[in-house]
Write an enzyme that holds these catalytic residues in place. Sequence first.
Site, mmCIF file in Angstrom:
data_model
loop_
_atom_site.group_PDB
_atom_site.id
_atom_site.type_symbol
_atom_site.label_atom_id
_atom_site.label_comp_id
_atom_site.label_asym_id
_atom_site.label_seq_id
_atom_site.Cartn_x
_atom_site.Cartn_y
_atom_site.Cartn_z
ATOM 1 N N GLN A 201 0.823 -1.214 0.000
ATOM 2 C CA GLN A 201 0.000 0.000 0.000
ATOM 3 C C GLN A 201 0.860 1.270 0.000
ATOM 4 O O GLN A 201 0.427 2.334 0.454
ATOM 5 C CB GLN A 201 -0.979 -0.014 1.164
ATOM 6 C CG GLN A 201 -2.107 -1.034 0.995
ATOM 7 C CD GLN A 201 -2.973 -0.763 -0.231
ATOM 8 O OE1 GLN A 201 -3.073 0.371 -0.704
ATOM 9 N NE2 GLN A 201 -3.605 -1.794 -0.761
ATOM 10 N N SER A 202 2.074 1.165 -0.503
ATOM 11 C CA SER A 202 2.968 2.321 -0.568
ATOM 12 C C SER A 202 2.419 3.411 -1.505
ATOM 13 O O SER A 202 2.154 3.147 -2.688
ATOM 14 C CB SER A 202 4.326 1.850 -1.077
ATOM 15 O OG SER A 202 5.098 2.939 -1.531
#
Length: 369
Positions: free
Chosen positions: A82-83
């Site tokens: 989820q960067s």
Amino acid sequence: MHESLLARHPRLRLIDGATPVQRLHRVEAALGTMLRGARLFVKRDDLMSLGGGGSKLRKLEFVIGDAVAQGADTLVAAGPCQSNSARLTAAAAARSGLDCELVLTGLTPGDSADYRRNGNVLLNRLFGARVHEAADAVLARSLAQERCKALTATGRRPFMIPPGASSAVAALGYAACAFEIAGQETVLRRRFDRVIIANGSSGSHAGLVAGFAALGRAPSSITGFSVFSPVDEARSATLEHARAALRLLGCADAIDDDDVVVHGQQRGEGYGRITAQGVAAMRFMAAREGLLLDPVYSAKAFAGLLALARQGEFRPGENILFVMTGGSPALFAYRDQLDDLAGFNPSGAGIQKARPDLSLQGVSSREQS
Ligand SMILES: *Cc1c(COP(=O)(O)O)cnc(C)c1O
């Protein structure tokens, strides 16, 4: 004027212009006397047209600028799935005609289908990045390095984006933000006495520190809330990047060790793990102002701002600027956990829990009544 300090560094323009500064009238009204007459503003770094926007674009302007100057044709980045950094690297690559390969890990906080497939993960695919998966952060780094070697062997020119897109060069993007804020102060005819921001891989906080130092202003007026590293590590990483960025700006080192103010109380169980205070802060901001914080970074930093208010830290007439750093796509990755913590579960199971959570937060006296 200070913009010229940035002129000798390659920059790929990804942002359309200054992001707005807005006052939080409804939050101020809800907090009432707790603010002791301080005023709250937000710097809307969530409001950028490319790829869903967010603070990483400021850093990537200089990181990718450097990559392009070195002749790169492929950006390679490793990070948690989820960067926001990975997502915006993919979007910036699409915009600039570069290829992009991402090596992503599940990291935190577990296994929900939304965490693995929704939010930033979904967007990476839309931006056309080639996505690889790795079991953990160490394996991700080494797979990313292998991809660089393999690409080089086929005649490509890969460039590795640093973790979280943070480096001295990256911090120049937030030094530019400090200069932008100074320009907006002139227009608004007010000075921001404190700036509050989330500290993850530390490049953004470091850049603001370097920018303030270059402007001859106290870098200690910037407060970071660590959401990733233990506070001592976050402080030393911030200091290191800030000093190196100040050197890149060609300024004498004017940063003392105590100039870097990082608080650790909002980190909770660590990166990507949502906290009750963060979720309460997110709901408070959304319900009062219609603005979206993200669960991983800005919600925790805003919870920190609210805690400072509760502790009576603010002074009459002070102008406080909170940097909204973006990241709202990650909201959709946290559906299950937000359902549970915020009590949004349509079965009604969580609704009972919702109100005690809010009062526990003690966001404001009115909130509790
Ligand atoms: C990365 C990120 C931050 C923190 O910036 P760092 O430079 O990594 O400290 C804050 N907010 C959001 C939404 C981010 O994606």
